[in-house]
Design a protein around this motif. Structure first.
Motif, short mmCIF file in Angstrom:
data_model
loop_
_atom_site.label_atom_id
_atom_site.label_comp_id
_atom_site.label_asym_id
_atom_site.label_seq_id
_atom_site.Cartn_x
_atom_site.Cartn_y
_atom_site.Cartn_z
N MET A 139 84.40 157.91 -78.60
CA MET A 139 82.98 158.05 -78.30
C MET A 139 82.53 156.88 -77.46
N GLU A 140 81.40 157.12 -76.86
CA GLU A 140 80.85 156.15 -75.93
C GLU A 140 80.55 154.83 -76.64
N LYS A 141 80.89 153.75 -75.99
CA LYS A 141 80.56 152.47 -76.61
C LYS A 141 79.10 152.13 -76.38
N GLY A 142 78.56 151.28 -77.19
CA GLY A 142 77.22 150.79 -76.93
C GLY A 142 76.29 150.98 -78.09
N ASP A 143 75.32 150.07 -78.21
CA ASP A 143 74.34 150.16 -79.27
C ASP A 143 73.19 151.03 -78.82
N LEU A 144 72.21 151.15 -79.70
CA LEU A 144 71.16 152.13 -79.45
C LEU A 144 69.88 151.47 -78.95
N GLY A 145 69.97 150.58 -77.99
CA GLY A 145 68.75 150.04 -77.39
C GLY A 145 68.22 148.83 -78.13
N LYS A 146 67.47 148.06 -77.35
CA LYS A 146 67.03 146.75 -77.85
C LYS A 146 66.13 146.87 -79.06
N LEU A 147 65.22 147.85 -79.00
CA LEU A 147 64.25 147.93 -80.08
C LEU A 147 64.90 148.24 -81.43
N SER A 148 66.09 148.76 -81.40
CA SER A 148 66.77 148.98 -82.67
C SER A 148 67.52 147.73 -83.12
N ILE A 149 67.92 146.92 -82.13
CA ILE A 149 68.67 145.72 -82.48
C ILE A 149 67.73 144.62 -82.98
N LEU A 150 66.60 144.51 -82.29
CA LEU A 150 65.69 143.41 -82.57
C LEU A 150 65.31 143.30 -84.05
N PRO A 151 64.87 144.37 -84.68
CA PRO A 151 64.50 144.24 -86.10
C PRO A 151 65.65 143.73 -86.94
N MET A 152 66.84 144.20 -86.58
CA MET A 152 67.99 143.79 -87.37
C MET A 152 68.26 142.31 -87.20
N ILE A 153 68.10 141.85 -85.98
CA ILE A 153 68.35 140.43 -85.75
C ILE A 153 67.38 139.59 -86.56
N ILE A 154 66.13 140.02 -86.56
CA ILE A 154 65.14 139.28 -87.36
C ILE A 154 65.59 139.20 -88.81
#
Lengths: 467, 315, 457, 225
Positions: free
Chosen positions: C408-423
């Motif tokens: 399957m294609e590599k890659g995450d699902l966009g910044k707005l999904s990553i940002l909350p997790m990083i917080i």
């Protein structure tokens, strides 16, 4: 006190003679073992109880002991009679019915302990007499029944009631004896079983004098079990007597049966007449018990009314069997005269049973023993786990309505036997897997968990604080 | 309590005779009311008497398969039921025979009759008799606990199983019905319907084997025997009705024994029983027969109703 | 539009803190609750933008449903915020019941078979449970009204009022009432064996909602329980309620352990882990010493944070893999490196690996268990924790590492999904090493509120 | 308060308690969907009557309002909503065919629950007041019978009715114990119930659309095995 052991023994004598023989012939060990063990426990309980009769105090221990006896008694009464009802082997059915009767004896005994623990001596004595009287009665009529069953076995060579039938014409005296035994054992009036069951029931009804609501209402459930037992006992013996002795013979053996020799009848006749005498004049038996156990109860003349009074000396209940007999006879004479006067003399013809015009009424059209037990088996299905193997043979595969023959094997399971073989396999994974099944997907179950938790916690705390 | 004069015993016998004699009348009344409410004219209310007399005079046919059990059953049945009538107060507040037996004895006598009736059903070697017996058997097994529970409730509230005691203490309590007794009333009513073969349980007016219980047991009877069977059934119904009104509507019993008092008492009694009978008849026209295995639901209702009655007593 | 609604939610959060009059009452305990709710609420609304946006793109939800989602989301937050600030216990109950009703609407958003089933069960079980709780509340009210001569109908139900009168309550009454409360709020808080709605609801709800349910809603219900725990401690001493809390907590741990071991579905596994952690909180609270209570409160916060992280990442993962099955999901770290990393951190944190925050609070709990001489309970807790550690760890490692089943294609699902997790991850790290000074005082105060309740009597 | 109550009033209270219990049994013994709703409505009307009676006996005027509210919302609006739902349901058979627990056992079990409730009420140390001692066990009974209905039945609608029965028990309990604790909270409660019923009706619609029936046997796919 010297009479104690003797009295107990005397009550048990016919049992001692007949039981081992019966049990030896019964193939199923568990049921006979159960009955035997329970009888022994009963005797043990009686003796133990007697030694403590005056020493019983109101400590909760005795209350719980009594309640325990009553619970065991109710359960075994119910279980015993339920299995007796579906049993096709006549002797095993009788053995199961012994379990029932021991249960009834236990109920009386337990009540006696409970009453004694609450300092109600007269009630305690009453229920004790009830229990002992039933022991005596049971030994008489069960002896009678076992003997007649033995006679049937002797002349037909079968114990399976499905193969019997119509014996009343072949063995009229045996049938008569069995009928008396049946009427006595199911506690119908004018025979001795009625008296002891009446007494037991009266002592159950007297529970309102116990100063504890919890016990009172629990004992109301004992009444429920007791009443159901009596009802089921009636059905059991209708079935046993009806299938064994009435209607057409179901096998060649039964058709060729002959009455047993006279000397075999004499023993039965003695027992049967004592059933009748104790039924009409119960005080003979009760006096025997009172004097045997040296009870604080005033015995009086054999024609005395059994009377139970309330705390305020008003008549709670009373029973006078000679009076009942008088009424019965006079009504009979009256109606006989009446019918003769009004109806005059009429003729009686004999003719075949109505056969819906088909003719050839065979013994196969009549109800079998299994089908007689069917509705009750269905109603108490939870308990019997009935299982039908239906094996039908068709004329053509296409039309499933025209059947050549149907073979139905209907079985019930003795869940108690099965439960004895416990599941021994366990391991932590297995347990975990079981726990996991709590998430069964059924919302009903989930709500049940909540309810159970609530009730469990309430009980846990409720009992924790009040005692 | 135990000392009665001969005169009082005479009155007691009169009470019993009243029940025995009046019972076919009640059957007639019920049939008439049922007929009327179904827009039929129906037979006169005295028809059951004519039936009984006619049957008594007829020759009878007995199955050649049957034994003496079959022939003795109507007599036993009649004698037990009629004897039970001796313990029921009718216009007096007591029955002088109350010392002899209590309500449990009445139940026992009924059971004795029923026991023989079931045996007679099995005796004729026909499948109908067996069918009736087995259903009767099932019904009585189920009714038994309900009955005893109800007796228990009544005995608790009215101090005893002696019918005279029950009736007199029922008479002493206030007009406002005690809640526990209300439950006993419901239970007793259901039991009464079951015991007398009334409609949700049994349909005595049909001879269709799917529906009948009582009728299929007496199917083989004719002549005198049938008359006795039918009559004793009527007496049983009358006794249950009488018990019902005695226990739950214990008004207007005769206090002083006088000719006028007694006749008023009898009239009141007949009225009460007739009202109850009409009520039952109406209920019968309203409901349909239930499937055999659903009958137990109703009886369960009776059991729990009386159980709640017990609970109410202890509060 | 989405932005507008998001703003509204933040405003609601801000506004709710400022509501403060006679009916409402705030102490450090409620402050902690509010902080948690606001934090998780804020972050999940952030995450929703991405998550629901994706659902919208894939035509799983239509516009109307999207609007309904955001309305429900804000209502949900509002009702949850109402819980800790209300002083009147009746209103608190109504608020908790309202959270149920609102969240049912949110769970049935997809109107799939599963979500209908889950919401039906949730509605039924939670309502039944809460009725029990109301029973308990009324009993407490009754106990209060008997001893408070000056009671009027509004303030008779105030918590402050009840605490004041608590020592005079009839002890039996309090015991009965507390059992009702325990079973009632315990149902909502996911204590076993009343937890059964929880796995269904959590696995069928949209992931941001799951995070809210698991991280915050359970805390809210537990908060309700805690308030009554305090009253009952004042009244009859803490031993009684402590014992019950420990029992239910341990049952929860056991059932969660069994269920996690055999679990096949990611979100259900997380849900059971919530049951486990509510159990831990309950046991820890039940040990009844300062350290334990401190640990329990800390654990409430930590669990909320970690569990939201896990739900977010698993939401993203299941969107990518199109499945919730554990067996079919493997090699996350290869296909979506950042999300996979986050998931790994969350997973390690939740099973109590140092140096993450959960380790701290679990450690506090265990040490308090031994110091309060509850050896049997502590032993059982350790046993179940070990089982959970092993089974959860097994599932986690399988999912994160290993090879994907198909390309399957590599890659995450966009910044707005990553940002909350990083917080969230940063919060986890910070909390794991050091609890900020103001928060520490808050928790200490809160623990004292609970503890002093016991010490007084 | 208790010394103001006359003996006949106590009798009245007792009898009304009995009638309420009988009405509750009405829900237990019925099979049809609309039968339950009717039974529920009767029960609620009786409940409202009981509340009025209590209001009369204790002479607390708030209770009259509460009673009127009960009658309005619970005896008129909620059955209306549910009747509407029943009419619109897709499934043609509107009967409870085979519940988990057969009707006759249900009846007996309910009687047992009534017994249990009375014991619980005895255990509770609140019986200073006559109205409380009469109605406390009844409200417990309603509560537990409601729970039992939910546990034993397969149809979702019946479970709603069970929930409402629980709620009635709760309501009776609240009224009896606290004498109408607070009008605001009372109204909040009513609103809660109303919203709850509406939400569950929506769920019922969805259920019958998705599964073609409201039998909860369709709702067993989420489980662990």
């Amino acid at each position: 006190m010297a009479f104690v052991g003797f009295g107990t023994k005397a009550g048990m004598v016919p049992l001692h003679i007949w039981k081992p023989k019966v049990y030896a012939s019964a193939p199923d060990n568990t049921s006979s073992l159960m009955a035997a063990v329970m009888l022994k426990i009963a005797i043990y309980g009686i003796v133990r109880h007697l030694f403590d009769f005056n020493a019983i105090d109101s400590s909760p221990d005795y209350v719980w002991l009594g309640m325990g006896i009553i619970i065991i008694g109710s359960i075994s009464a119910l279980v015993g009679i339920l299995y007796a009802l579906v049993e096709n082997d006549i002797k095993r059915a009788l053995a199961f019915s012994s379990i029932e009767n021991v249960g009834i004896i236990f109920i009386g005994l337990g009540l006696s302990v409970v009453f004694a623990a609450f300092h109600l001596p007269s009630l305690s004595v009453l229920s004790f007499i009830a229990s002992m009287f039933h022991t005596l009665n049971h030994s008489i009529f069960k002896g009678l029944l076992f003997m007649t069953a033995g006679s049937v076995h002797y002349s037909t060579h079968t114990k399976n009631i499905e193969d019997l039938g119509g014996l009343i014409k072949k063995m009229p005296w045996t049938a008569m004896m069995f009928l008396i035994g049946s009427v006595a054992i199911i506690g119908l009036p004018s025979l001795n079983g009625f008296i002891s069951e009446w007494l037991t029931l009266q002592s159950l009804l007297a529970v309102f004098q116990i100063p504890s609501n919890v016990l009172q209402v629990s004992l109301a459930f004992a009444i429920l079990a007791f009443a159901l037992t009596i009802g089921l006992a009636g059905a059991t013996f209708v079935r046993l007597f009806g299938v064994t002795f009435l209607s057409k013979s179901r096998s060649v053996n039964a058709a060729n049966a002959i009455e047993v020799p006279k000397f075999m009848l004499i023993g039965k006749a003695i027992l049967a007449s004592s059933c009748i005498i104790l039924g009409i004049l119960p005080f003979i038996g009760m006096n025997l018990i009172v004097s045997a156990f040296n009870l604080p109860y005033m015995p009086s003349s054999p024609f005395e009314t059994i009377s139970i009074t309330n705390s305020d000396d008003s008549n709670f209940a009373s029973l006078m069997m000679p009076g009942v007999l008088v009424i019965l006879t006079s009504v009979f004479v009256g109606v006989f005269v009446f019918v003769r006067i009004i109806g005059g003399k009429t003729k009686t013809m004999k003719y075949g049973t109505w056969d819906c015009g088909f003719g050839n009424l065979s013994e196969k059209t009549q109800y079998t023993a299994t089908s007689l037990a069917e509705p009750i088996r269905r109603i108490f299905g939870v308990f019997y786990k009935p299982h039908n193997d239906i094996d039908a043979d068709f004329y053509t595969k296409k039309n499933l309505y025209l059947k050549k023959s149907i073979n139905v094997i209907s079985t019930t399971r003795n869940i108690f036997d099965e439960k004895l073989y416990g599941k021994t396999i366990s391991g932590s994974l297995f347990v975990l897997n079981k726990i996991r099944k709590i998430q069964s997907g059924k919302v009903n179950a989930y709500i049940l968990y909540i309810m159970v938790t609530l009730v469990a916690l309430l009980l846990f705390v409720g009992f924790g604080t009040h005692e | 309590m135990s000392d009665f004069s001969i005169f009082e015993y005479g009155l007691g016998i009169l009470q019993a005779l009243l029940i025995i004699v009046l019972s076919p009348l009640i059957v007639g009344i019920m049939r008439k009311i049922k007929a009327k409410s179904q827009k039929r004219i129906g037979a006169g209310i005295c028809q059951p008497y004519y039936d009984i007399i006619k049957l008594l005079r007829k020759d009878e046919i007995v199955s050649d398969q049957s034994s003496w059990i079959f022939r003795v059953t109507p007599w036993i049945n009649f004698v037990t039921t009629a004897s039970a009538a001796f313990f029921i107060p009718v216009f007096l507040i007591y029955s002088p025979f109350g010392v002899v037996g209590d309500v449990l004895l009445v139940v026992g006598l009924f059971a004795l009759g029923k026991f023989f009736m079931m045996l007679a059903g099995l005796d004729v070697a026909s499948s109908f008799g067996g069918l009736g017996s087995i259903r009767e058997m099932m019904m009585s097994v189920l009714v038994e606990p309900a009955l005893f529970m109800t007796i228990f409730v009544i005995a608790l509230f009215y101090d005893g199983t002696n019918i005279s005691t029950i009736v007199s203490s029922a008479n002493d309590t206030s007009i406002l019905i005690v809640p526990g007794i209300l439950f006993a009333l419901i239970a007793f009513f259901i039991i009464m319907m079951a015991e007398t073969g009334k409609l949700p349980f049994d349909n005595p007016s049909t001879h269709l084997e799917l529906t009948m219980i009582h009728e299929s047991v007496v199917l083989e009877y004719s002549g005198k025997n049938l008359a006795l069977m039918e009559w004793s059934h009527a007496i049983k119904q009358m006794i249950l009705f009488a018990l019902f009104v005695d226990i739950f509507f214990p008004w207007n019993f005769v206090e002083q024994i006088s000719l006028v008092g007694i006749s008023i008492g009898i009239l009141v009694f007949i009225t009460k029983v007739s009202v109850l009978a009409s009520f039952t008849a109406f209920i019968e026209t309203l409901v349909a027969k239930w499937r055999l295995f659903r009958v137990s639901d109703l009886i369960a209702m009776a059991i729990s109703s009386s159980m709640i009655g017990v609970i109410f007593f202890f509060l | 539009m989405i932005q507008g609604l998001f703003l509204l939610s933040s405003i609601l959060e801000k506004k709710s803190i400022s509501i403060f009059d006679g009916l409402f009452y705030l102490d450090s305990l409620s402050a902690i609750m509010i902080i948690t709710i606001s934090l998780v609420g804020f972050i999940s609304s952030l995450y929703s933008v991405n998550y629901m946006g994706r659902q919208y793109d894939k035509l799983i939800v239509d516009r109307q449903k999207l609007v309904r989602y955001y309305q429900g989301f804000n209502m949900f937050l509002f009702t949850m915020l109402l819980v800790p600030i209300s002083n009147n216990l009746g209103i608190m109950w109504i608020a908790i019941e309202a959270t149920t009703l609102v969240s049912v609407l949110l769970i049935m958003l997809y109107t799939k078979q599963g979500s209908i089933e889950a919401s039906w069960k949730y509605l039924l079980i939670a309502t039944v449970g809460l009725s029990l709780a109301l029973f308990g509340i009324i009993l407490f009210y009754y106990a209060n009204s008997v001893y408070d001569n000056s009671f009027n109908s509004i303030h008779g139900m105030d918590w402050t009022n009840m605490v004041k009168n608590a020592p005079q309550f009839d002890p039996n009454l309090v015991k009965f009432a507390f059992i009702f409360i325990l079973v009632g709020f315990g149902t909502k808080a996911g204590l076993a064996p009343m937890h059964t709605w929880l796995p269904d609801a959590h696995s069928e709800a949209p992931s941001p909602i799951s995070a809210l349910l698991s991280g915050v809603l359970l805390n809210c219900a537990f908060y309700g329980l805690l308030r009554f725990h305090i009253i009952s401690s004042y009244s009859i001493g803490p031993e009684f309620s402590n014992m019950l809390l420990i029992i239910l907590g341990i049952i929860s741990l056991g059932i969660a352990a069994a269920s996690i071991y055999f679990q096949k579905d990611v979100k259900r596994m997380l849900a059971f882990s919530s049951v486990e952690h509510m159990g831990i909180i309950s046991v820890s609270m039940g040990f009844g010493v300062f350290l334990g209570i401190y640990g329990a409160i800390l654990h409430m916060i930590n669990h909320a944070v970690v569990k939201s992280l896990l739900f977010f990442s698993s939401g993203s993962i299941s969107q990518k893999y199109q499945t919730k099955s554990i067996a079919d999901t493997s090699g996350i770290i290869k296909t979506m490196p950042i999300t996979g990393f986050m998931f790994l951190i969350g997973g390690l944190a939740i099973i109590g690996m140092p140096p993450f925050n959960i380790f701290m609070s679990e450690f506090l709990m265990l040490s308090s268990g031994f110091s309060s001489e509850n050896f049997l309970a502590s032993g059982l807790v350790i046993l179940f924790l070990v089982i959970i550690f092993a089974s959860f760890g097994k599932h986690l490692l399988h999912m994160v590492f290993g090879n994907p089943k198909y390309e399957m294609e590599k890659g995450d699902l966009g910044k707005l999904s990553i940002l909350p997790m990083i917080i969230l991850v940063s919060v986890i790290f910070i909390m794991g090493i050091y609890v900020p000074e103001p928060l520490q005082t808050l928790i200490e105060d809160a623990s004292k509120i609970i503890l002093v309740g016991g010490a007084n009597s | 308060m208790s010394d103001l109550i006359l003996p006949t009033q106590i009798d009245l209270l007792h009898v009304s308690a009995v009638i309420l219990l009988i009405a509750t049994f009405g829900i237990v013994v019925r099979r049809g969907f609309s039968d339950w709703l009717h039974a529920y409505r009767y029960q609620t009307i009786i409940l409202a009557g009981v509340v009025t009676l209590i209001a009369f006996v204790t002479s607390i005027w708030e209770l009259y309002i509460v009673s009127a509210l009960t009658l309005g919302i619970k005896a008129i609006i909620i059955p209306k909503v549910l009747f509407y739902v029943t009419k619109k349901l897709d499934s043609p058979i509107k009967l409870e065919m085979n519940p988990y627990v057969s009707l006759r056992i249900s009846v007996i079990a309910s009687a047992l629950l009534v017994a249990m409730s009375y014991f619980m009420a005895l255990q509770l140390p609140i019986s200073s007041d006559k109205t409380i001692s009469v109605f406390l066990p009844v409200s417990f009974s309603l509560f537990f019978i409601g729970l039992f209905i939910i546990i034993s039945r397969r149809k979702a609608l019946n479970q709603i009715v069970g929930l409402l029965t629980i709620e009635n028990g709760l309501f009776l309990f609240a009224v009896v114990v606290t004498h109408g604790f607070s009008l605001i909270i009372e109204i909040g409660l009513m609103a809660d119930i109303l919203v709850g019923v509406i939400i569950s009706s929506i769920l019922l619609f969805r259920m019958s659309h998705t599964f073609d029936s409201v039998d909860i046997k369709n709702l067993e796919s989420l489980r662990d095995d």
